[in-house]
Motif scaffolding. Structure first.
Motif, PDB file in Angstrom:
ATOM      1  N   LEU A   1       0.824  -1.206   0.000  1.00 36.52           N
ATOM      2  CA  LEU A   1       0.000   0.000   0.000  1.00 36.52           C
ATOM      3  C   LEU A   1       0.860   1.259   0.000  1.00 36.52           C
ATOM      4  O   LEU A   1       0.457   2.295  -0.538  1.00 36.52           O
ATOM      5  CB  LEU A   1      -0.941  -0.006   1.209  1.00 36.52           C
ATOM      6  CG  LEU A   1      -2.047  -1.068   1.185  1.00 36.52           C
ATOM      7  CD1 LEU A   1      -2.789  -1.099   2.521  1.00 36.52           C
ATOM      8  CD2 LEU A   1      -3.031  -0.809   0.044  1.00 36.52           C
ATOM      9  N   ASP A   2       2.040   1.175   0.590  1.00 38.82           N
ATOM     10  CA  ASP A   2       2.939   2.332   0.603  1.00 38.82           C
ATOM     11  C   ASP A   2       3.386   2.716  -0.801  1.00 38.82           C
ATOM     12  O   ASP A   2       3.719   3.865  -1.065  1.00 38.82           O
ATOM     13  CB  ASP A   2       4.175   2.043   1.459  1.00 38.82           C
ATOM     14  CG  ASP A   2       3.866   2.066   2.950  1.00 38.82           C
ATOM     15  OD1 ASP A   2       2.981   2.853   3.350  1.00 38.82           O
ATOM     16  OD2 ASP A   2       4.485   1.296   3.698  1.00 38.82           O
TER      17      ASP A   2
ATOM     18  N   ILE B   1      -6.849   2.907 -11.839  1.00 41.78           N
ATOM     19  CA  ILE B   1      -6.481   3.860 -10.787  1.00 41.78           C
ATOM     20  C   ILE B   1      -6.064   3.188  -9.480  1.00 41.78           C
ATOM     21  O   ILE B   1      -5.845   3.869  -8.481  1.00 41.78           O
ATOM     22  CB  ILE B   1      -7.630   4.853 -10.498  1.00 41.78           C
ATOM     23  CG1 ILE B   1      -8.916   4.112 -10.143  1.00 41.78           C
ATOM     24  CG2 ILE B   1      -7.858   5.751 -11.706  1.00 41.78           C
ATOM     25  CD1 ILE B   1     -10.054   5.032  -9.749  1.00 41.78           C
ATOM     26  N   GLY B   2      -5.962   1.850  -9.475  1.00 45.57           N
ATOM     27  CA  GLY B   2      -5.381   1.197  -8.308  1.00 45.57           C
ATOM     28  C   GLY B   2      -6.311   0.367  -7.452  1.00 45.57           C
ATOM     29  O   GLY B   2      -5.907  -0.076  -6.377  1.00 45.57           O
ATOM     30  N   LYS B   3      -7.529   0.105  -7.885  1.00 49.08           N
ATOM     31  CA  LYS B   3      -8.462  -0.653  -7.044  1.00 49.08           C
ATOM     32  C   LYS B   3      -7.988  -2.101  -6.849  1.00 49.08           C
ATOM     33  O   LYS B   3      -7.904  -2.593  -5.715  1.00 49.08           O
ATOM     34  CB  LYS B   3      -9.873  -0.629  -7.659  1.00 49.08           C
ATOM     35  CG  LYS B   3     -10.434   0.767  -7.893  1.00 49.08           C
ATOM     36  CD  LYS B   3     -11.885   0.749  -8.327  1.00 49.08           C
ATOM     37  CE  LYS B   3     -12.110   0.013  -9.630  1.00 49.08           C
ATOM     38  NZ  LYS B   3     -11.435   0.673 -10.781  1.00 49.08           N
TER      39      LYS B   3
ATOM     40  N   VAL C   1      -5.009  -6.569  -3.775  1.00 52.13           N
ATOM     41  CA  VAL C   1      -3.942  -7.574  -3.714  1.00 52.13           C
ATOM     42  C   VAL C   1      -2.896  -7.187  -2.669  1.00 52.13           C
ATOM     43  O   VAL C   1      -2.386  -8.043  -1.929  1.00 52.13           O
ATOM     44  CB  VAL C   1      -3.291  -7.745  -5.101  1.00 52.13           C
ATOM     45  CG1 VAL C   1      -2.089  -8.681  -5.020  1.00 52.13           C
ATOM     46  CG2 VAL C   1      -4.306  -8.281  -6.109  1.00 52.13           C
ATOM     47  N   ALA C   2      -2.599  -5.890  -2.573  1.00 55.53           N
ATOM     48  CA  ALA C   2      -1.617  -5.434  -1.576  1.00 55.53           C
ATOM     49  C   ALA C   2      -2.101  -5.717  -0.160  1.00 55.53           C
ATOM     50  O   ALA C   2      -1.301  -6.072   0.715  1.00 55.53           O
ATOM     51  CB  ALA C   2      -1.346  -3.942  -1.755  1.00 55.53           C
ATOM     52  N   ILE C   3      -3.409  -5.564   0.072  1.00 55.10           N
ATOM     53  CA  ILE C   3      -3.971  -5.875   1.391  1.00 55.10           C
ATOM     54  C   ILE C   3      -3.711  -7.341   1.741  1.00 55.10           C
ATOM     55  O   ILE C   3      -3.272  -7.669   2.847  1.00 55.10           O
ATOM     56  CB  ILE C   3      -5.479  -5.569   1.416  1.00 55.10           C
ATOM     57  CG1 ILE C   3      -5.715  -4.058   1.439  1.00 55.10           C
ATOM     58  CG2 ILE C   3      -6.145  -6.217   2.632  1.00 55.10           C
ATOM     59  CD1 ILE C   3      -7.169  -3.665   1.252  1.00 55.10           C
TER      60      ILE C   3
ATOM     61  N   HIS D   1      -5.112 -17.734   0.867  1.00 52.23           N
ATOM     62  CA  HIS D   1      -6.231 -17.142   1.607  1.00 52.23           C
ATOM     63  C   HIS D   1      -6.938 -16.044   0.812  1.00 52.23           C
ATOM     64  O   HIS D   1      -7.703 -15.260   1.379  1.00 52.23           O
ATOM     65  CB  HIS D   1      -5.720 -16.544   2.924  1.00 52.23           C
ATOM     66  CG  HIS D   1      -4.920 -17.501   3.750  1.00 52.23           C
ATOM     67  ND1 HIS D   1      -5.473 -18.597   4.374  1.00 52.23           N
ATOM     68  CD2 HIS D   1      -3.592 -17.541   4.036  1.00 52.23           C
ATOM     69  CE1 HIS D   1      -4.523 -19.268   5.016  1.00 52.23           C
ATOM     70  NE2 HIS D   1      -3.366 -18.641   4.835  1.00 52.23           N
ATOM     71  N   PHE D   2      -6.697 -16.013  -0.486  1.00 48.05           N
ATOM     72  CA  PHE D   2      -7.215 -14.917  -1.311  1.00 48.05           C
ATOM     73  C   PHE D   2      -7.775 -15.495  -2.607  1.00 48.05           C
ATOM     74  O   PHE D   2      -7.057 -16.149  -3.368  1.00 48.05           O
ATOM     75  CB  PHE D   2      -6.081 -13.933  -1.613  1.00 48.05           C
ATOM     76  CG  PHE D   2      -6.501 -12.698  -2.391  1.00 48.05           C
ATOM     77  CD1 PHE D   2      -7.117 -11.635  -1.755  1.00 48.05           C
ATOM     78  CD2 PHE D   2      -6.242 -12.603  -3.759  1.00 48.05           C
ATOM     79  CE1 PHE D   2      -7.474 -10.492  -2.466  1.00 48.05           C
ATOM     80  CE2 PHE D   2      -6.592 -11.476  -4.473  1.00 48.05           C
ATOM     81  CZ  PHE D   2      -7.212 -10.415  -3.835  1.00 48.05           C
ATOM     82  N   LEU D   3      -9.061 -15.273  -2.842  1.00 49.46           N
ATOM     83  CA  LEU D   3      -9.700 -15.721  -4.081  1.00 49.46           C
ATOM     84  C   LEU D   3     -10.091 -14.503  -4.903  1.00 49.46           C
ATOM     85  O   LEU D   3     -10.823 -13.633  -4.430  1.00 49.46           O
ATOM     86  CB  LEU D   3     -10.955 -16.541  -3.769  1.00 49.46           C
ATOM     87  CG  LEU D   3     -11.808 -16.945  -4.985  1.00 49.46           C
ATOM     88  CD1 LEU D   3     -11.034 -17.921  -5.878  1.00 49.46           C
ATOM     89  CD2 LEU D   3     -13.135 -17.555  -4.543  1.00 49.46           C
ATOM     90  N   GLU D   4      -9.572 -14.430  -6.134  1.00 54.54           N
ATOM     91  CA  GLU D   4      -9.891 -13.313  -7.025  1.00 54.54           C
ATOM     92  C   GLU D   4     -10.770 -13.817  -8.163  1.00 54.54           C
ATOM     93  O   GLU D   4     -10.422 -14.770  -8.860  1.00 54.54           O
ATOM     94  CB  GLU D   4      -8.616 -12.682  -7.587  1.00 54.54           C
ATOM     95  CG  GLU D   4      -8.902 -11.520  -8.536  1.00 54.54           C
ATOM     96  CD  GLU D   4      -7.639 -10.834  -9.035  1.00 54.54           C
ATOM     97  OE1 GLU D   4      -7.749  -9.911  -9.872  1.00 54.54           O
ATOM     98  OE2 GLU D   4      -6.536 -11.225  -8.592  1.00 54.54           O
ATOM     99  N   LEU D   5     -11.901 -13.150  -8.352  1.00 57.98           N
ATOM    100  CA  LEU D   5     -12.822 -13.488  -9.430  1.00 57.98           C
ATOM    101  C   LEU D   5     -13.173 -12.223 -10.194  1.00 57.98           C
ATOM    102  O   LEU D   5     -13.330 -11.152  -9.592  1.00 57.98           O
ATOM    103  CB  LEU D   5     -14.118 -14.112  -8.878  1.00 57.98           C
ATOM    104  CG  LEU D   5     -13.987 -15.454  -8.149  1.00 57.98           C
ATOM    105  CD1 LEU D   5     -15.314 -15.811  -7.490  1.00 57.98           C
ATOM    106  CD2 LEU D   5     -13.549 -16.551  -9.100  1.00 57.98           C
TER     107      LEU D   5
END
Length: 325
Positions: free
Chosen positions: A25-26, A58-60, A65-67, A79-83
């Motif tokens: 995020l930085d 614009i970074g959404k 993903v950074a979180i 622990h992360f599912l992207e759809l």
């Protein structure tokens, strides 16, 4: 050309948008207030459901993903599912993929994350099912949704999320990051080249970096000319001159500039409309002229969207402005 040779040519070998995508995020440019709030959630390990809205590039997705990377470290993908909801937008994707992942035990972590990109593409039934899933598995699953238009997300989902509205990335942030990428890649840029990239991007960092990579292949130096050619963007002064001639009653000259943009530069009518709209207040027009131009632009945009001929509508717009003189 071999892979080794490709690596020596600027712009070849890798996709810069992915190569230089911020990992934390930085590193996210232009959204300091938003990233500060997100970092506070991470520090407390207390993440609510999130809704990111705003235009493309614009970074959404980068923030989502950074979180996950900051929360879970090297095991973030477990622990992360992207759809992408625009690919599978019906109720079945909620009943199957989302619910199956949400019911999993998160194991050593407190919760897992489901990221729904372009969530405004989900049907109303799918969103209603998603709302129930969010309630049912709230103890072990958090949802992050991104969309272009938050108005297309039903109110019950919005009320269950912390809403973050991402504005276009400021010009200085775009310029700084583009220059950083150019320096890292050893690309020579000119000041007007960077300004052209910022203008063409219009707050879209992805578009700016893609344009830089494409322009870098064209020659040894990224300058204004190469950027406008590669992005099929009109120079602001050309758009201004076209409108000024029309307002002054010189339809023939105004139409000539339009013809050059459409025929020689291959611009789409919709792109000309977009440039006109965002540049009107930079033309030093008085209020009456600006209002007239906006009215004609809006009418032409509507008709083009409805399927009318682009050239006819743009010429009619200029003719109308000339007749009002």
């Amino acid at each position: 050309m071999s892979e080794a040779d490709a690596e020596t040519v600027p712009g070849r070998g890798t996709i810069w948008v992915e190569k230089y995508r911020p990992q934390t995020l930085d590193d996210v440019a232009g959204h300091d207030d938003i990233t500060a709030r997100l970092k506070s959630y991470i520090e407390r390990n207390d993440l609510p459901n999130l809704l990111f809205s705003g235009q493309a590039g614009i970074g959404k997705t980068t923030c989502a993903v950074a979180i996950a990377k900051e929360l879970y470290g090297d095991s973030w993908q477990s622990h992360f599912l992207e759809l992408n909801a625009s690919d599978e937008r019906g109720i079945d994707v909620v009943r199957d993929q989302i619910k199956n992942f949400a019911r999993h035990d998160p194991g050593a972590v407190d919760f897992q994350i489901i990221f729904l990109d372009e969530a405004d593409s989900l049907t109303s039934d799918a969103q209603a099912a998603l709302r129930r899933t969010m309630e049912q598995f709230s103890d072990k699953t958090r949802f992050i949704m991104s969309c272009n238009y938050s108005s297309k997300i039903i109110d019950p989902i919005q009320s269950r999320c912390a809403v973050f509205r991402f504005g276009p990335i400021p010009d200085d942030a775009v310029a700084g990051y583009v220059q950083y990428v150019a320096d890292e890649e050893g690309i020579e840029t000119t000041d007007d080249g960077i300004e052209a990239l910022v203008y063409a991007a219009d707050g879209d960092m992805r578009k700016a970096i893609n344009a830089l990579q494409a322009a870098a292949v064209m020659g040894e130096q990224v300058d204004e000319e190469s950027v406008f050619v590669i992005t099929s963007t009109a120079r602001p002064e050309d758009i201004k001159e076209m409108v000024r001639h029309a307002i002054d009653g010189d339809f023939t000259r105004s139409r000539s500039i339009l013809d050059e943009l459409l025929t020689e530069r291959g611009m789409a009518g919709g792109d000309i409309i977009d440039q006109l709209h965002r540049s009107i207040w930079e033309f030093d027009l008085d209020d009456d002229d600006a209002v007239r131009v906006l009215e004609r632009v809006g009418e032409a945009d509507f008709r083009i969207t409805e399927g009318a001929n682009e050239r006819v509508q743009l010429e009619a717009m200029l003719a109308s402005l000339a007749l009002d003189n």
